[in-house]
Design a protein around this motif. Structure first.
Motif, PDB file in Angstrom:
ATOM      1  N   UNK A 119       0.821  -1.207   0.000  1.00 57.89           N
ATOM      2  CA  UNK A 119       0.000   0.000   0.000  1.00 57.89           C
ATOM      3  C   UNK A 119       0.858   1.261   0.000  1.00 57.89           C
ATOM      4  N   UNK A 120       1.967   1.223   0.724  1.00 56.47           N
ATOM      5  CA  UNK A 120       2.864   2.391   0.758  1.00 56.47           C
ATOM      6  C   UNK A 120       3.467   2.632  -0.622  1.00 56.47           C
ATOM      7  N   UNK A 121       3.911   1.565  -1.280  1.00 59.75           N
ATOM      8  CA  UNK A 121       4.462   1.703  -2.629  1.00 59.75           C
ATOM      9  C   UNK A 121       3.424   2.300  -3.569  1.00 59.75           C
ATOM     10  N   UNK A 122       2.197   1.815  -3.469  1.00 59.09           N
ATOM     11  CA  UNK A 122       1.126   2.332  -4.323  1.00 59.09           C
ATOM     12  C   UNK A 122       0.895   3.815  -4.064  1.00 59.09           C
ATOM     13  N   UNK A 123       0.915   4.232  -2.799  1.00 60.12           N
ATOM     14  CA  UNK A 123       0.727   5.651  -2.482  1.00 60.12           C
ATOM     15  C   UNK A 123       1.861   6.505  -3.049  1.00 60.12           C
ATOM     16  N   UNK A 124       3.078   5.981  -3.023  1.00 59.31           N
ATOM     17  CA  UNK A 124       4.213   6.704  -3.604  1.00 59.31           C
ATOM     18  C   UNK A 124       4.007   6.882  -5.114  1.00 59.31           C
ATOM     19  N   UNK A 125       3.594   5.821  -5.779  1.00 59.13           N
ATOM     20  CA  UNK A 125       3.367   5.898  -7.226  1.00 59.13           C
ATOM     21  C   UNK A 125       2.217   6.855  -7.545  1.00 59.13           C
ATOM     22  N   UNK A 126       1.160   6.807  -6.760  1.00 57.59           N
ATOM     23  CA  UNK A 126       0.040   7.730  -6.966  1.00 57.59           C
ATOM     24  C   UNK A 126       0.497   9.183  -6.804  1.00 57.59           C
ATOM     25  N   UNK A 127       1.370   9.424  -5.835  1.00 56.30           N
ATOM     26  CA  UNK A 127       1.921  10.778  -5.649  1.00 56.30           C
ATOM     27  C   UNK A 127       2.715  11.198  -6.891  1.00 56.30           C
ATOM     28  N   UNK A 128       3.514  10.295  -7.430  1.00 59.28           N
ATOM     29  CA  UNK A 128       4.282  10.598  -8.644  1.00 59.28           C
ATOM     30  C   UNK A 128       3.340  10.926  -9.807  1.00 59.28           C
ATOM     31  N   UNK A 129       2.285  10.139  -9.952  1.00 58.76           N
ATOM     32  CA  UNK A 129       1.342  10.383 -11.041  1.00 58.76           C
ATOM     33  C   UNK A 129       0.660  11.743 -10.901  1.00 58.76           C
ATOM     34  N   UNK A 130       0.243  12.073  -9.683  1.00 58.54           N
ATOM     35  CA  UNK A 130      -0.500  13.308  -9.452  1.00 58.54           C
ATOM     36  C   UNK A 130       0.373  14.545  -9.595  1.00 58.54           C
ATOM     37  N   UNK A 131       1.592  14.476  -9.077  1.00 57.97           N
ATOM     38  CA  UNK A 131       2.432  15.665  -8.992  1.00 57.97           C
ATOM     39  C   UNK A 131       3.499  15.776 -10.080  1.00 57.97           C
ATOM     40  N   UNK A 132       3.804  14.662 -10.748  1.00 60.18           N
ATOM     41  CA  UNK A 132       4.849  14.690 -11.767  1.00 60.18           C
ATOM     42  C   UNK A 132       4.370  14.145 -13.123  1.00 60.18           C
ATOM     43  N   UNK A 133       3.115  13.720 -13.193  1.00 58.10           N
ATOM     44  CA  UNK A 133       2.571  13.224 -14.459  1.00 58.10           C
ATOM     45  C   UNK A 133       3.270  11.991 -14.979  1.00 58.10           C
ATOM     46  N   UNK A 134       3.692  11.103 -14.089  1.00 61.43           N
ATOM     47  CA  UNK A 134       4.460   9.933 -14.519  1.00 61.43           C
ATOM     48  C   UNK A 134       3.625   8.877 -15.244  1.00 61.43           C
ATOM     49  N   UNK A 135       2.313   8.893 -15.036  1.00 65.89           N
ATOM     50  CA  UNK A 135       1.426   7.957 -15.739  1.00 65.89           C
ATOM     51  C   UNK A 135       1.855   6.494 -15.547  1.00 65.89           C
ATOM     52  N   UNK A 136       2.157   6.150 -14.306  1.00 65.52           N
ATOM     53  CA  UNK A 136       2.532   4.771 -13.974  1.00 65.52           C
ATOM     54  C   UNK A 136       1.252   4.004 -13.657  1.00 65.52           C
ATOM     55  N   UNK A 137       1.041   2.897 -14.343  1.00 67.96           N
ATOM     56  CA  UNK A 137      -0.137   2.077 -14.097  1.00 67.96           C
ATOM     57  C   UNK A 137       0.213   0.986 -13.087  1.00 67.96           C
ATOM     58  N   UNK A 138      -0.719   0.687 -12.197  1.00 70.42           N
ATOM     59  CA  UNK A 138      -0.484  -0.302 -11.140  1.00 70.42           C
ATOM     60  C   UNK A 138      -1.528  -1.400 -11.232  1.00 70.42           C
ATOM     61  N   UNK A 139      -1.070  -2.642 -11.160  1.00 67.62           N
ATOM     62  CA  UNK A 139      -1.961  -3.794 -11.022  1.00 67.62           C
ATOM     63  C   UNK A 139      -1.629  -4.449  -9.688  1.00 67.62           C
ATOM     64  N   UNK A 140      -2.618  -4.516  -8.805  1.00 62.38           N
ATOM     65  CA  UNK A 140      -2.415  -5.096  -7.472  1.00 62.38           C
ATOM     66  C   UNK A 140      -3.111  -6.437  -7.393  1.00 62.38           C
ATOM     67  N   UNK A 141      -2.362  -7.469  -7.015  1.00 64.50           N
ATOM     68  CA  UNK A 141      -2.914  -8.814  -6.847  1.00 64.50           C
ATOM     69  C   UNK A 141      -3.028  -9.137  -5.369  1.00 64.50           C
ATOM     70  N   UNK A 142      -4.186  -9.594  -4.937  1.00 63.41           N
ATOM     71  CA  UNK A 142      -4.367 -10.026  -3.550  1.00 63.41           C
ATOM     72  C   UNK A 142      -5.611 -10.892  -3.460  1.00 63.41           C
ATOM     73  N   UNK A 143      -5.724 -11.621  -2.351  1.00 57.01           N
ATOM     74  CA  UNK A 143      -6.904 -12.461  -2.140  1.00 57.01           C
ATOM     75  C   UNK A 143      -8.119 -11.633  -1.772  1.00 57.01           C
ATOM     76  N   UNK A 144      -7.886 -10.430  -1.263  1.00 55.84           N
ATOM     77  CA  UNK A 144      -8.988  -9.558  -0.851  1.00 55.84           C
ATOM     78  C   UNK A 144      -8.784  -8.176  -1.467  1.00 55.84           C
ATOM     79  N   UNK A 145      -9.102  -8.044  -2.768  1.00 53.01           N
ATOM     80  CA  UNK A 145      -8.820  -6.790  -3.466  1.00 53.01           C
ATOM     81  C   UNK A 145      -9.724  -5.644  -3.024  1.00 53.01           C
TER      82      UNK A 145
END
Length: 329
Positions: free
Chosen positions: A37-63
């Motif tokens: 979750x922390x990694x995802x928040x870091x990437x979301x910050x990059x997308x919002x503030x730097x326009x990095x357009x990084x797509x995330x796919x998260x795999x888990x048993x309880x999505x």
């Protein structure tokens, strides 16, 4: 901005080669876990503030529910992973992570690590993606006397159920090397110290238990004499290290990740955390220790990762005080 948001911003604005992630897709197993979750928040910050357009796919048993940045998919990584999307990076974080889980689900602990690693390495080869394995200080075992470098190896008694976590991580690391040799996989390994931080989930690790009792204004209970000497790592530093390894680590190499050693024992840290709440440490040497590590010394040498330009943001004591402030707020 609260302290936890400050941590996310601090990691997201480090002087890293973020261009390697720009317009790419990152798949994370265990994406709903604390580190994921922390990694995802870091990437979301990059997308919002730097326009990095990084797509995330998260795999888990309880999505969770999908967001603009993240596709959450229900997936048991012990089963074959088949995805149509283009994938550039895969982070295998899924695992049981604390003593009660090791004790209650020793088979699941092994299988999630090893089968999950196999299935995601297989996917990485098919997608020509860089693969990162989140490994652990536990692979070094016990009977260590000095700060361990990546080429060191201690003793593990494999004839115990508790060894399933240690051996599962060791076999997963061997799988990485085998896939590299046999299939040309591009893989790196992050060996994490004992992670702590403001995680709200139930966790039976010692430091997490210390925080839970301190937050509840209760004395901290030590189930040993507390003479153990371990390396610890705050979640923000763990994530900054993982991302550094992902971006700049050399194919086939493992890297230790921890805070710098302060020379303190488990008892010292228990006393420190108790002091935040004005409480004390009490000892219960007859307590049930099922699933607890038998190691009494595990200090990591992080010179190899530092040679890539990584530095921890905090000392263990600073990060523990920060964790208490976040949990108490």
């Amino acid at each position: 901005m609260n302290l936890f948001e400050e941590d996310i911003k601090c990691v997201a604005t480090l002087n890293y080669a973020w261009n390697k992630l720009k317009n790419r897709t990152v798949l994370i197993s265990g994406g709903t876990g604390f580190i994921g979750q922390f990694i995802i928040e870091v990437i979301k910050y990059r997308n919002l503030n730097f326009g990095d357009n990084i797509k995330i796919i998260s795999l888990s048993r309880h999505p969770l529910n999908n967001t603009q940045d993240v596709i959450y998919l229900k997936q048991d990584v012990t089963e074959s992973v088949n995805l149509e999307q283009e994938i550039d990076f895969i982070l295998h974080l899924a695992s049981n992570t604390h003593p009660k889980q090791y004790a209650a689900y020793p088979v699941d602990t092994i299988i999630t690590n090893v089968s999950g690693c196999y299935n995601l390495l297989d996917l990485a080869v098919k997608k020509k993606a860089r693969f990162l394995l989140a490994s652990s200080v536990e692979i070094y075992g016990s009977r260590l006397k000095n700060a361990v470098k990546e080429e060191d190896c201690g003793y593990i008694d494999c004839n115990t159920a508790r060894a399933g976590y240690n051996e599962g991580k060791r076999v997963s690391e061997s799988l990485c090397q085998s896939f590299k040799e046999q299939h040309g996989a591009d893989c790196v390994i992050a060996r994490l110290a004992r992670i702590f931080g403001p995680d709200k989930k139930q966790d039976s690790k010692a430091i997490a238990q210390f925080f839970e009792r301190a937050i509840n204004s209760e004395d901290i209970i030590l189930k040993s004499r507390g003479l153990q000497r371990f390396s610890y790592c705050y979640v923000a530093d763990a994530v900054s290290g993982i991302l550094k390894v992902l971006l700049d680590g050399q194919n086939g190499h493992a890297y230790n990740i921890s805070e710098d050693d302060e020379g303190k024992s488990l008892k010292d840290y228990a006393s420190l955390i108790a002091g935040f709440a004005g409480r004390k440490v009490v000892f219960d040497l007859n307590a049930d220790n099922a699933g607890v590590s038998v190691a009494d010394f595990a200090i990591l040498n992080c010179d190899k990762l530092k040679s890539l330009g990584w530095q921890p943001l905090y000392s263990p004591s600073e990060a523990m005080q920060r964790t208490f402030r976040i949990l108490k707020s």
